[in-house]
Design a protein around this motif. Structure first.
Motif, mmCIF file in Angstrom:
data_model
loop_
_atom_site.group_PDB
_atom_site.id
_atom_site.type_symbol
_atom_site.label_atom_id
_atom_site.label_comp_id
_atom_site.label_asym_id
_atom_site.label_seq_id
_atom_site.Cartn_x
_atom_site.Cartn_y
_atom_site.Cartn_z
ATOM 1 N N GLN A 177 -10.593 -11.083 -13.040
ATOM 2 C CA GLN A 177 -9.279 -10.444 -13.209
ATOM 3 C C GLN A 177 -8.516 -11.029 -14.395
ATOM 4 O O GLN A 177 -7.888 -10.308 -15.171
ATOM 5 C CB GLN A 177 -8.447 -10.615 -11.933
ATOM 6 C CG GLN A 177 -9.044 -9.912 -10.730
ATOM 7 C CD GLN A 177 -8.236 -10.192 -9.474
ATOM 8 O OE1 GLN A 177 -7.204 -9.582 -9.230
ATOM 9 N NE2 GLN A 177 -8.697 -11.134 -8.664
ATOM 10 N N TYR A 204 -11.304 -6.438 -3.600
ATOM 11 C CA TYR A 204 -11.250 -6.926 -2.212
ATOM 12 C C TYR A 204 -11.915 -5.927 -1.266
ATOM 13 O O TYR A 204 -12.555 -6.307 -0.283
ATOM 14 C CB TYR A 204 -9.796 -7.212 -1.812
ATOM 15 C CG TYR A 204 -9.231 -8.340 -2.634
ATOM 16 C CD1 TYR A 204 -9.448 -9.667 -2.279
ATOM 17 C CD2 TYR A 204 -8.546 -8.091 -3.824
ATOM 18 C CE1 TYR A 204 -8.984 -10.709 -3.063
ATOM 19 C CE2 TYR A 204 -8.072 -9.115 -4.620
ATOM 20 C CZ TYR A 204 -8.297 -10.418 -4.232
ATOM 21 O OH TYR A 204 -7.851 -11.453 -5.019
ATOM 22 N N ARG A 205 -11.756 -4.649 -1.574
ATOM 23 C CA ARG A 205 -12.401 -3.622 -0.765
ATOM 24 C C ARG A 205 -13.929 -3.736 -0.870
ATOM 25 O O ARG A 205 -14.645 -3.574 0.119
ATOM 26 C CB ARG A 205 -11.951 -2.224 -1.227
ATOM 27 C CG ARG A 205 -10.534 -1.901 -0.827
ATOM 28 C CD ARG A 205 -10.017 -0.641 -1.491
ATOM 29 N NE ARG A 205 -8.656 -0.362 -1.083
ATOM 30 C CZ ARG A 205 -8.328 0.343 0.003
ATOM 31 N NH1 ARG A 205 -9.275 0.873 0.752
ATOM 32 N NH2 ARG A 205 -7.072 0.521 0.330
ATOM 33 N N ARG A 261 0.264 -14.368 4.433
ATOM 34 C CA ARG A 261 -0.853 -15.287 4.190
ATOM 35 C C ARG A 261 -0.394 -16.402 3.246
ATOM 36 O O ARG A 261 0.532 -16.211 2.436
ATOM 37 C CB ARG A 261 -2.052 -14.523 3.606
ATOM 38 C CG ARG A 261 -1.797 -14.019 2.209
ATOM 39 C CD ARG A 261 -2.936 -13.165 1.692
ATOM 40 N NE ARG A 261 -2.637 -12.682 0.373
ATOM 41 C CZ ARG A 261 -3.012 -11.505 -0.120
ATOM 42 N NH1 ARG A 261 -3.710 -10.677 0.620
ATOM 43 N NH2 ARG A 261 -2.687 -11.170 -1.338
ATOM 44 N N ARG A 296 -10.414 -15.240 -2.996
ATOM 45 C CA ARG A 296 -9.486 -14.974 -4.102
ATOM 46 C C ARG A 296 -9.910 -15.749 -5.342
ATOM 47 O O ARG A 296 -9.857 -15.247 -6.459
ATOM 48 C CB ARG A 296 -8.046 -15.328 -3.708
ATOM 49 C CG ARG A 296 -7.572 -14.695 -2.407
ATOM 50 C CD ARG A 296 -6.067 -14.729 -2.281
ATOM 51 N NE ARG A 296 -5.450 -13.828 -3.235
ATOM 52 C CZ ARG A 296 -5.295 -12.519 -3.051
ATOM 53 N NH1 ARG A 296 -5.677 -11.967 -1.919
ATOM 54 N NH2 ARG A 296 -4.752 -11.764 -3.979
ATOM 55 N N ALA A 329 -10.460 -5.286 4.129
ATOM 56 C CA ALA A 329 -10.108 -5.833 2.810
ATOM 57 C C ALA A 329 -8.955 -6.825 2.925
ATOM 58 O O ALA A 329 -8.955 -7.884 2.283
ATOM 59 C CB ALA A 329 -9.735 -4.700 1.847
ATOM 60 N N SER A 330 -7.973 -6.500 3.752
ATOM 61 C CA SER A 330 -6.826 -7.407 3.852
ATOM 62 C C SER A 330 -7.187 -8.668 4.635
ATOM 63 O O SER A 330 -6.503 -9.682 4.527
ATOM 64 C CB SER A 330 -5.598 -6.698 4.435
ATOM 65 O OG SER A 330 -5.683 -6.554 5.823
ATOM 66 N N ARG A 364 -0.879 -4.387 7.824
ATOM 67 C CA ARG A 364 -1.430 -4.852 6.552
ATOM 68 C C ARG A 364 -0.332 -5.536 5.709
ATOM 69 O O ARG A 364 -0.567 -6.579 5.108
ATOM 70 C CB ARG A 364 -2.026 -3.660 5.797
ATOM 71 C CG ARG A 364 -3.091 -4.033 4.829
ATOM 72 C CD ARG A 364 -4.204 -3.015 4.798
ATOM 73 N NE ARG A 364 -3.822 -1.705 4.340
ATOM 74 C CZ ARG A 364 -3.893 -1.299 3.067
ATOM 75 N NH1 ARG A 364 -4.314 -2.139 2.145
ATOM 76 N NH2 ARG A 364 -3.577 -0.082 2.731
ATOM 77 N N ALA A 371 0.827 -1.212 0.000
ATOM 78 C CA ALA A 371 0.000 0.000 0.000
ATOM 79 C C ALA A 371 0.855 1.253 0.000
ATOM 80 O O ALA A 371 1.906 1.301 0.650
ATOM 81 C CB ALA A 371 -0.883 -0.003 1.250
ATOM 82 N N GLY A 413 -2.012 -4.699 -8.040
ATOM 83 C CA GLY A 413 -2.514 -5.401 -6.859
ATOM 84 C C GLY A 413 -1.371 -5.993 -6.053
ATOM 85 O O GLY A 413 -0.350 -5.330 -5.809
ATOM 86 N N ARG A 414 -1.563 -7.237 -5.627
ATOM 87 C CA ARG A 414 -0.542 -7.901 -4.818
ATOM 88 C C ARG A 414 -0.042 -9.185 -5.481
ATOM 89 O O ARG A 414 1.057 -9.642 -5.207
ATOM 90 C CB ARG A 414 -1.114 -8.288 -3.435
ATOM 91 C CG ARG A 414 -1.665 -7.143 -2.607
ATOM 92 C CD ARG A 414 -0.570 -6.224 -2.136
ATOM 93 N NE ARG A 414 -1.066 -5.196 -1.205
ATOM 94 C CZ ARG A 414 -1.856 -4.178 -1.536
ATOM 95 N NH1 ARG A 414 -2.254 -4.032 -2.778
ATOM 96 N NH2 ARG A 414 -2.214 -3.289 -0.625
ATOM 97 N N ASP A 415 -0.902 -9.778 -6.334
ATOM 98 C CA ASP A 415 -0.584 -11.104 -6.901
ATOM 99 C C ASP A 415 -0.737 -11.114 -8.420
ATOM 100 O O ASP A 415 -0.996 -12.144 -9.011
ATOM 101 C CB ASP A 415 -1.529 -12.158 -6.297
ATOM 102 C CG ASP A 415 -2.991 -11.893 -6.645
ATOM 103 O OD1 ASP A 415 -3.326 -10.734 -7.012
ATOM 104 O OD2 ASP A 415 -3.802 -12.834 -6.580
ATOM 105 N N ILE A 416 -0.601 -9.950 -9.040
ATOM 106 C CA ILE A 416 -0.857 -9.880 -10.486
ATOM 107 C C ILE A 416 0.248 -10.614 -11.261
ATOM 108 O O ILE A 416 -0.041 -11.459 -12.114
ATOM 109 C CB ILE A 416 -0.979 -8.412 -10.971
ATOM 110 C CG1 ILE A 416 -1.990 -7.640 -10.115
ATOM 111 C CG2 ILE A 416 -1.374 -8.372 -12.443
ATOM 112 C CD1 ILE A 416 -3.374 -8.251 -10.060
ATOM 113 N N THR A 465 -7.084 -3.856 -8.741
ATOM 114 C CA THR A 465 -7.702 -5.074 -8.175
ATOM 115 C C THR A 465 -7.979 -4.946 -6.672
ATOM 116 O O THR A 465 -8.787 -5.696 -6.138
ATOM 117 C CB THR A 465 -6.844 -6.323 -8.436
ATOM 118 O OG1 THR A 465 -5.575 -6.166 -7.774
ATOM 119 C CG2 THR A 465 -6.628 -6.545 -9.923
ATOM 120 N N GLY A 466 -7.319 -3.989 -6.009
ATOM 121 C CA GLY A 466 -7.603 -3.770 -4.591
ATOM 122 C C GLY A 466 -9.063 -3.393 -4.369
ATOM 123 O O GLY A 466 -9.650 -3.728 -3.333
#
Ligand code: C5P
Length: 211
Positions: free
Chosen positions: A98, A35-36, A170, A91, A81-82, A163, A9, A112-115, A31-32
């Motif tokens: 996505q 999840y938000r 995870r 997911r 969201a997290s 976060r 973030a 995002g985080r996993d793109i 993409t966040g």
């Protein structure tokens, strides 16, 4: 061309993604927001974000065209969201949308985080954007103050660290740099310099030069 952008973030990834999308005429997906939106739906229904059943149902029923971005940016939704993002079935429920966005014929920019690792592992260009936690907290404070919110910088820093930890530790699609992603540290860069650095990477990859 598919451009995959990941990072924690307030690293600058969202702004860089938007500017790259504009510069290259590509559609952009933050993409966040997905999840938000799941988190907000769960909270609005009065449920707890770590209740997997409720979160998965919210993810399955999501309409990504109906996002109210301002309502999705509150501190409460951010935190929740997290939490929902750590649930593997959430997911999974968001994956097809996505992937379809990433593989549309025009190409796309996703952040995002996993793109680069999960959603678009074959992306043409992968960027992993980082910045020091202190600088990220400062940016977030300025952003929230500009929206008229009163914030405590130490609290924001603690939230970011919490976060980061949750997103990185995870087991489902953790925040991690893909082996073929280009690292861009924006700690000492203003946004226009960060954008220029990102374009330089994209251009280097496009013209086939090794970096
Ligand atoms: O990017 P943003 O801060 O809006 O993301 C909110 C939360 O959504 C993150 O903290 C993370 O837990 C989750 N997220 C994710 N995978 C993505 C995008 C966001 O897990 N691709």
């Amino acid at each position: 061309m598919i451009i995959a952008i990941d990072g924690p973030a307030a690293s600058g990834k969202g702004t860089i993604a938007r500017h790259l999308a504009q510069a290259y005429g590509l559609p952009h997906l933050d993409t966040g927001l997905l999840y938000r939106a799941v988190a907000k739906a769960v909270l609005d229904a009065g449920h707890s974000p770590d209740d997997a059943g409720d979160a998965v149902a919210a993810a399955a029923g999501l309409d990504p065209k109906k996002f109210d971005e301002t309502a999705l940016k509150t501190q409460k939704v951010t935190e929740a969201a997290s939490v929902v993002a750590a649930i593997p079935q959430v997911r999974e429920a968001l994956m097809n949308y996505q992937r379809a966005f990433a593989t549309q014929p025009s190409g796309a920019v996703l952040d995002g985080r996993d793109i680069g690792t999960v959603i678009a592992p074959g992306a043409d260009v992968k960027l992993f954007i980082v910045a020091s936690p202190q600088v990220r907290a400062r940016r977030r404070v300025l952003e929230l103050q500009a929206r008229g919110e009163h914030v405590d910088e130490q609290e924001i820093l603690a939230d970011l660290r919490r976060r980061d930890e949750r997103d990185s530790r995870r087991s489902a699609a953790p925040l991690v740099q893909a082996p073929d992603a280009h690292l861009l540290d924006t700690t000492h860069l203003a946004i226009d310099a960060a954008f220029r650095a990102a374009v330089a990477i994209v251009e280097a990859v496009r013209t086939g030069r090794k970096r």
